[in-house]
Write an enzyme that holds these catalytic residues in place. Sequence first.
Site, short mmCIF file in Angstrom:
data_model
loop_
_atom_site.label_atom_id
_atom_site.label_comp_id
_atom_site.label_asym_id
_atom_site.label_seq_id
_atom_site.Cartn_x
_atom_site.Cartn_y
_atom_site.Cartn_z
N ARG A 104 0.85 -1.20 0.09
CA ARG A 104 0.26 0.09 0.53
C ARG A 104 0.80 0.51 -0.20
NH1 ARG A 104 -4.91 1.57 4.69
NH2 ARG A 104 -2.31 1.63 6.13
N THR A 108 -0.77 7.66 -0.87
CA THR A 108 -2.30 7.71 -1.68
C THR A 108 -2.88 6.29 -1.26
OG1 THR A 108 -1.44 6.02 -3.62
CG2 THR A 108 -1.16 8.72 -4.33
N ASP A 200 0.61 -1.66 11.98
CA ASP A 200 1.65 -2.82 11.40
C ASP A 200 1.29 -3.68 11.46
OD1 ASP A 200 2.72 -3.43 8.77
OD2 ASP A 200 2.66 -1.10 8.03
N ASP A 203 4.19 -5.33 9.72
CA ASP A 203 6.01 -4.94 10.45
C ASP A 203 6.02 -6.24 12.20
OD1 ASP A 203 7.64 -3.30 9.15
OD2 ASP A 203 5.77 -1.89 10.17
C1 PRP Z 1 -0.89 -4.17 4.64
C2 PRP Z 1 -2.28 -4.78 5.03
C3 PRP Z 1 -3.26 -5.32 4.05
C4 PRP Z 1 -2.94 -3.72 3.44
C5 PRP Z 1 -4.56 -3.42 3.56
O1 PRP Z 1 -0.02 -4.33 3.99
O2 PRP Z 1 -1.54 -6.09 5.20
O3 PRP Z 1 -2.83 -5.48 2.70
O4 PRP Z 1 -1.69 -3.01 4.44
O5 PRP Z 1 -4.64 -2.10 3.81
P1 PRP Z 1 -5.72 -1.41 2.03
O6 PRP Z 1 -7.06 -2.01 3.46
O7 PRP Z 1 -5.89 0.22 3.04
O8 PRP Z 1 -5.40 -2.26 1.18
P2 PRP Z 1 0.67 -3.71 3.62
O9 PRP Z 1 0.39 -2.60 1.64
O10 PRP Z 1 1.39 -1.93 4.83
O11 PRP Z 1 2.15 -4.12 3.10
P3 PRP Z 1 3.11 -5.42 4.33
O12 PRP Z 1 2.04 -7.09 4.42
O13 PRP Z 1 4.39 -5.91 3.41
O14 PRP Z 1 3.77 -5.06 5.15
N1 URA Z 2 -2.26 -2.20 7.50
C1 URA Z 2 -1.98 -2.56 8.62
O1 URA Z 2 -1.06 -3.53 9.07
N2 URA Z 2 -2.79 -1.43 9.80
C2 URA Z 2 -3.49 -0.59 9.66
O2 URA Z 2 -3.76 -0.07 10.61
C3 URA Z 2 -4.12 -0.58 8.25
C4 URA Z 2 -2.97 -1.28 6.93
#
Ligand code: PRP
Ligand code: URA
Length: 209
Positions: A104, A108, A200, A203
């Site tokens: 994400r 944006t 997150d 993380d």
């Molecule tokens: C996080 C989570 C989802 C997304 C949710 O992933 O695991 O995939 O955000 O957000 P949304 O509903 O607004 O799309 P992230 O993009 O942080 O990637 P990661 O799992 O690699 O940390």
């Molecule tokens: N992705 C995450 O991991 N946590 C949030 O709260 C939103 C998006």
Amino acid sequence: MNNVVVFDHPLIHHKMAILRDKNTSSKQFRELVEEISTLMAYEALRNLPLKDVEIETPIAKCQAKMISGKKLAVVPILRAGLGMVEGLLTLVPSARVGHIGLYRDHETLEPHEYYCKLPEDVSEREVILLDPMCATGGSAVAAIDFIKQRGCTNIKLMHIIAAPEGLERVQKEHPDVSVYCACVDEKLNEHGYIVPGLGDAGDRIFGTK
Ligand code: PRP
Ligand code: URA
């Protein structure tokens, strides 16, 4: 909300409290994500079709039931969805595993694809899409779009925490997809994080922050 199952089970409530706690270690966080996923899967897979089979116990022949029909594909959205995979495979070890890589954009909040590898026969399988978090719903909608482009018609989505905004978007764009969530939280904050959420998820699973 139609087609959304929210869990109300004491074991899930208890594990969620520890999962959300900012002092929970990555090791324990990973274990809890897996355990909650298994508990959710038990319910989400309740309507798998069965067929009658005859087996022979050490004592006698008898009729029994085994899972039949479409086979499963478990598809985590990278990275955080990886944390849920073992929770599903514990119950269905023969399921195939596909991967969809999305991140994400922090400004944006739009999802960007960087990887997609699905089982060759994915269109013949029931797909269980995994991502612990549904915030704006953009990642889940994009992942469902990919899977549908590959001909899949039977898709379930599992989140540990969803924001109401995200669920609404997923339901609006993919009303045929059943969604299973351990919890639906209050809202999104100005940075697109779920409140109260758990921070997150990626993380916390991988200890990258
Ligand atoms: C996080 C989570 C989802 C997304 C949710 O992933 O695991 O995939 O955000 O957000 P949304 O509903 O607004 O799309 P992230 O993009 O942080 O990637 P990661 O799992 O690699 O940390
Ligand atoms: N992705 C995450 O991991 N946590 C949030 O709260 C939103 C998006």
